[in-house]
Design a protein around this motif. Structure first.
Motif, PDB file in Angstrom:
ATOM      1  N   SER A  11       0.830  -1.205   0.000  1.00 50.07           N
ATOM      2  CA  SER A  11       0.000   0.000   0.000  1.00 50.07           C
ATOM      3  C   SER A  11       0.868   1.260   0.000  1.00 50.07           C
ATOM      4  CB  SER A  11      -0.934   0.004   1.212  1.00 50.07           C
ATOM      5  OG  SER A  11      -0.206  -0.115   2.411  1.00 50.07           O
ATOM      6  N   ALA A  12       2.008   1.224   0.703  1.00 53.20           N
ATOM      7  CA  ALA A  12       2.907   2.387   0.731  1.00 53.20           C
ATOM      8  C   ALA A  12       3.507   2.644  -0.650  1.00 53.20           C
ATOM      9  CB  ALA A  12       4.017   2.165   1.753  1.00 53.20           C
ATOM     10  N   THR A  15       0.864   4.076  -2.865  1.00 50.52           N
ATOM     11  CA  THR A  15       0.668   5.480  -2.491  1.00 50.52           C
ATOM     12  C   THR A  15       1.716   6.372  -3.142  1.00 50.52           C
ATOM     13  OG1 THR A  15      -0.304   4.912  -0.349  1.00 50.52           O
ATOM     14  CG2 THR A  15       0.654   7.110  -0.555  1.00 50.52           C
ATOM     15  N   TRP A  18       1.297   6.384  -7.033  1.00 51.74           N
ATOM     16  CA  TRP A  18       0.033   7.004  -7.451  1.00 51.74           C
ATOM     17  C   TRP A  18       0.076   8.517  -7.252  1.00 51.74           C
ATOM     18  CZ3 TRP A  18      -4.092   9.813  -5.591  1.00 51.74           C
ATOM     19  CH2 TRP A  18      -5.285   9.753  -6.343  1.00 51.74           C
ATOM     20  N   THR A  19       0.506   8.960  -6.065  1.00 56.73           N
ATOM     21  CA  THR A  19       0.548  10.403  -5.782  1.00 56.73           C
ATOM     22  C   THR A  19       1.596  11.099  -6.645  1.00 56.73           C
ATOM     23  OG1 THR A  19       2.054  10.014  -3.915  1.00 56.73           O
ATOM     24  CG2 THR A  19      -0.292  10.200  -3.423  1.00 56.73           C
ATOM     25  N   PRO A 323      -7.801   7.958  -4.449  1.00 60.94           N
ATOM     26  CA  PRO A 323      -6.671   7.037  -4.335  1.00 60.94           C
ATOM     27  C   PRO A 323      -7.175   5.597  -4.249  1.00 60.94           C
ATOM     28  CG  PRO A 323      -6.570   8.815  -2.704  1.00 60.94           C
ATOM     29  CD  PRO A 323      -7.931   8.852  -3.309  1.00 60.94           C
ATOM     30  N   HIS A 325      -8.017   2.077  -2.761  1.00 57.71           N
ATOM     31  CA  HIS A 325      -8.358   1.793  -1.371  1.00 57.71           C
ATOM     32  C   HIS A 325      -8.591   0.300  -1.167  1.00 57.71           C
ATOM     33  CE1 HIS A 325     -12.502   1.479  -2.818  1.00 57.71           C
ATOM     34  NE2 HIS A 325     -12.332   2.648  -3.410  1.00 57.71           N
TER      35      HIS A 325
END
Length: 334
Positions: A11-12, A15, A18-19, A323, A325
């Protein structure tokens, strides 16, 4: 016998990728506009390098996502950039833009690198960090050459070191509202002022080009919030007979034609607003003078409320790209 196997993205890692994709796609639109009207021979190569870095990172993330069979974000595209619009910002603002955004990127990529487990993702973000650091150094070099880099306050060197002698004296001195500012507090004040001046320039330009009245009112409110922070920070410096930070490279054209979609403008402002919480939180943790702690705490509440208003506008217009999830297990169990 051990077998090499492909480990999926955590997930990190999702993140970070994606960001970064969303942010770099936005930056490409901004940089393209600035480059189109930039004539400064010192600054133009820096903007060209910044654009190339953003495009390279975008392509690399696309490759990673495609390999993982992960949906590629929409982000921002040429649909969010009006190439026919006149210049909105000119003079040396593009230089301040690279300086400001690379400084934010160094902080973000530094945190991302430490959260990555997979080797290829760690290497990717290490390269992103190095590229941002390189752009940052080049931007400061050019700013110093042109005499437009505003330095933090200078103080006389102390004659020696000092240790707290007892708890009561330490706490009463440390939390005294009117004691002289220490170097940690001075640093936080300077860079918070600089960040707000940076946002003030963009808000001023965007206010004159947006057509949606609700968005315009939201941007005006953001401008007043930035001005409020600058006044508090500068007044704090004046009370200690220290020089205040000044806004540089603020030239904004008289164009009322937006080079960017209102979707991009609103997303950019909410992004900058969220970074403000990070820096104010850091300032709060390093500032122990009572008046600073109280004011930073109040400002953080105002900024969070302002950020919520921005998110409400984005969601209402379906401009907020969610984002990735975790699955809703309760819903799946029905």
């Amino acid at each position: 016998m051990t077998r090499d196997h492909e480990v999926g993205l955590t997930s990190a890692e999702i993140t970070g990728l994606w960001t970064t994709y969303i942010g770099e796609s936005m930056s490409i639109c901004m940089t393209k506009h600035m480059l189109k009207y930039l004539e400064d021979a010192d600054v133009k190569p820096l903007l060209e390098e910044s654009l190339a870095v953003s495009q390279k990172q975008l392509n690399e993330i696309q490759t990673i996502f495609m390999k993982e069979k992960f949906p590629i974000p929409k982000g921002f595209t040429d649909d969010d950039y009006n190439s026919d619009a006149p210049a909105l910002f000119f003079n040396l603002l593009p230089l301040s833009y690279v300086y400001g955004m690379s400084r934010l990127s160094i902080v973000n990529y530094g945190m991302m690198v430490t959260a990555m487990a997979r080797e290829d993702i760690r290497l990717f973000f290490s390269k992103c960090l190095n590229s941002s650091h390189d752009l940052f150094n080049k931007a400061i070099t050019i700013m110093l050459k042109k005499g437009i880099y505003d330095r933090p306050a200078m103080i006389p060197y102390p004659e020696g070191i000092e240790f707290a002698k007892n708890r009561e004296t330490f706490l009463s001195k440390w939390f005294e509202p009117q004691r002289p500012l220490n170097v940690l507090e001075l640093t936080a004040i300077f860079f918070n002022s600089e960040r707000n001046y940076f946002g003030l320039v963009f808000l001023t330009g965007f206010i004159q080009v947006v057509k949606d009245e609700r968005i315009k009112k939201y941007l005006i409110k953001g401008k007043k919030l930035a001005e409020k922070q600058i006044k508090f920070l500068n007044d704090t410096l004046r009370n200690d007979d220290l020089p205040v930070a000044s806004m540089v490279n603020t030239e904004i054209s008289t164009s009322t034609i937006s080079p960017f979609s209102e979707k991009l403008i609103l997303n950019l402002i909410t992004t900058l607003n969220s970074t403000a919480l990070t820096f104010l939180g850091h300032s709060l943790s390093t500032s122990s003078r009572a008046d600073l702690s109280v004011e930073y705490s109040k400002l953080m509440v105002e900024i969070m409320q302002y950020g919520k208003e921005g998110m409400d506008l984005l969601i209402e217009r379906q401009w907020f790209e969610e984002p990735p999830h975790a699955p809703n297990r309760k819903e799946l169990a029905k």
